[in-house]
Design a protein around this motif. Structure first.
Motif, PDB file in Angstrom:
ATOM      1  N   SER A  15       6.832 -26.787  22.598  1.00 40.34           N
ATOM      2  CA  SER A  15       8.049 -27.533  22.297  1.00 40.34           C
ATOM      3  C   SER A  15       8.011 -28.086  20.892  1.00 40.34           C
ATOM      4  O   SER A  15       8.962 -27.978  20.131  1.00 40.34           O
ATOM      5  N   ARG A  19       9.671 -26.672  16.791  1.00 47.23           N
ATOM      6  CA  ARG A  19      10.405 -27.491  15.845  1.00 47.23           C
ATOM      7  C   ARG A  19      10.012 -27.177  14.410  1.00 47.23           C
ATOM      8  O   ARG A  19      10.732 -27.470  13.485  1.00 47.23           O
ATOM      9  N   TRP A 105      16.657 -33.262  13.615  1.00 47.98           N
ATOM     10  CA  TRP A 105      16.754 -32.141  14.544  1.00 47.98           C
ATOM     11  C   TRP A 105      18.114 -32.007  15.204  1.00 47.98           C
ATOM     12  O   TRP A 105      18.461 -30.936  15.706  1.00 47.98           O
ATOM     13  N   THR A 106      18.919 -33.044  15.185  1.00 49.99           N
ATOM     14  CA  THR A 106      20.287 -32.910  15.697  1.00 49.99           C
ATOM     15  C   THR A 106      21.042 -31.892  14.848  1.00 49.99           C
ATOM     16  O   THR A 106      21.721 -30.995  15.367  1.00 49.99           O
ATOM     17  N   ASN A 109      19.203 -28.263  15.008  1.00 52.67           N
ATOM     18  CA  ASN A 109      19.509 -27.530  16.238  1.00 52.67           C
ATOM     19  C   ASN A 109      20.863 -26.836  16.158  1.00 52.67           C
ATOM     20  O   ASN A 109      21.034 -25.700  16.612  1.00 52.67           O
ATOM     21  N   LYS A 110      21.846 -27.530  15.593  1.00 48.93           N
ATOM     22  CA  LYS A 110      23.170 -26.930  15.435  1.00 48.93           C
ATOM     23  C   LYS A 110      23.108 -25.741  14.482  1.00 48.93           C
ATOM     24  O   LYS A 110      23.752 -24.708  14.702  1.00 48.93           O
ATOM     25  N   GLN A 112      20.452 -23.937  13.968  1.00 50.39           N
ATOM     26  CA  GLN A 112      19.705 -22.876  14.640  1.00 50.39           C
ATOM     27  C   GLN A 112      20.572 -22.111  15.620  1.00 50.39           C
ATOM     28  O   GLN A 112      20.410 -20.901  15.801  1.00 50.39           O
ATOM     29  N   GLU A 113      21.511 -22.796  16.275  1.00 51.02           N
ATOM     30  CA  GLU A 113      22.422 -22.113  17.190  1.00 51.02           C
ATOM     31  C   GLU A 113      23.231 -21.057  16.452  1.00 51.02           C
ATOM     32  O   GLU A 113      23.567 -20.017  17.016  1.00 51.02           O
ATOM     33  N   ASN A 117      16.386 -18.032  15.302  1.00 50.67           N
ATOM     34  CA  ASN A 117      15.039 -18.568  15.153  1.00 50.67           C
ATOM     35  C   ASN A 117      14.507 -18.592  13.727  1.00 50.67           C
ATOM     36  O   ASN A 117      13.443 -19.153  13.478  1.00 50.67           O
ATOM     37  N   ALA A 120      13.764 -22.065  12.908  1.00 46.36           N
ATOM     38  CA  ALA A 120      12.638 -22.715  13.574  1.00 46.36           C
ATOM     39  C   ALA A 120      11.287 -22.194  13.106  1.00 46.36           C
ATOM     40  O   ALA A 120      10.281 -22.865  13.273  1.00 46.36           O
ATOM     41  N   LYS A 197      22.482 -30.995  29.455  1.00 49.67           N
ATOM     42  CA  LYS A 197      22.931 -31.362  28.117  1.00 49.67           C
ATOM     43  C   LYS A 197      23.593 -32.737  28.105  1.00 49.67           C
ATOM     44  O   LYS A 197      23.440 -33.504  27.150  1.00 49.67           O
ATOM     45  N   GLY A 213      12.772 -33.769  20.997  1.00 50.01           N
ATOM     46  CA  GLY A 213      12.308 -32.423  21.279  1.00 50.01           C
ATOM     47  C   GLY A 213      10.903 -32.350  21.858  1.00 50.01           C
ATOM     48  O   GLY A 213      10.436 -31.281  22.203  1.00 50.01           O
TER      49      GLY A 213
END
Length: 215
Positions: A15, A19, A105-106, A109-110, A112-113, A117, A120, A197, A213
């Motif tokens: 996990s 990150r 990371w907020t 993460n967006k 990364q979506e 990867n 990451a 979520k 995370g």
């Protein structure tokens, strides 16, 4: 160590590693302190005995004399160099670190979506891995007891918001093992579900800066 504990430890490591990079070895236990066992207090919250003082940096500098501020500044600067590398080699949209030095990371993460990867993995082909390693090595020491209590509050919040199988973190030999899925090797919690979520959003403020995370 039992097979279940090894699975949980590996999942905790994965996990955190995700990150930063999926290809760099990270400690098997997510959060560590100096040698010292865990004791249980009367209210059921475990405590770390002989934990190192948060008034010192990794090189022993006294935070009250400016060592702590210098360590945080060095950590921020190192993270900024990692961010600049990611912007140059991966995407110009990579966000600034927080003022604390921890990555945001907020926002990541967006990103990364949208990008996958590559975000990451310290960049495609680990393009920024040396900068990432440098930043990780300069992270200021953390208060393990506070980190544990923060993760415990987060776990309780997740269960209160409908994720009934979300387990508590544990203190083991002075280390914090994150909670979360009771069976990381074969996940029982669907993290992509709307219910998860919603709980994650409701409980995110329970985690101290730098712990997002982790569980």
């Amino acid at each position: 160590m039992t097979q279940k504990t090894r699975s949980r430890t590996r999942a905790a490591s994965r996990s955190r590693a995700a990150r930063f990079t999926l290809l760099i070895a990270v400690p098997a236990l997510a959060l560590t302190t100096a040698c010292g066992g865990a004791e249980s207090s009367d209210d059921g919250v475990a405590s770390v005995s002989d934990a190192p003082s948060t008034g010192q940096t990794k090189d022993g500098a006294d935070a009250s004399k400016g060592g702590g501020a210098q360590a945080k500044s060095a950590y921020y600067d190192a993270q900024m160099k990692f961010v600049q590398c990611m912007r140059k080699k991966i995407t110009k949209d990579y966000p600034d670190p927080k003022l604390s030095g921890y990555l945001d990371w907020t926002k990541i993460n967006k990103l990364q979506e949208r990008m996958g990867n590559d975000v990451a993995k310290a960049g495609r082909g680990n393009a920024c891995v040396s900068e990432m390693r440098k930043a990780m090595s300069l992270e200021p020491p953390r208060d393990t007891q506070k980190d544990y209590e923060s993760m415990l509050a987060h776990a309780k919040c997740m269960r209160a918001h409908g994720v009934s199988k979300f387990t508590n973190p544990k203190l083991q030999d002075g280390n914090v093992l994150p909670g979360g899925d009771p069976n990381p090797a074969s996940p029982e919690i669907k993290q992509d579900s709307p219910a998860y979520k919603q709980a994650e959003q409701a409980c995110k403020d329970k985690l101290l800066d730098g712990l997002d995370g982790m569980q």
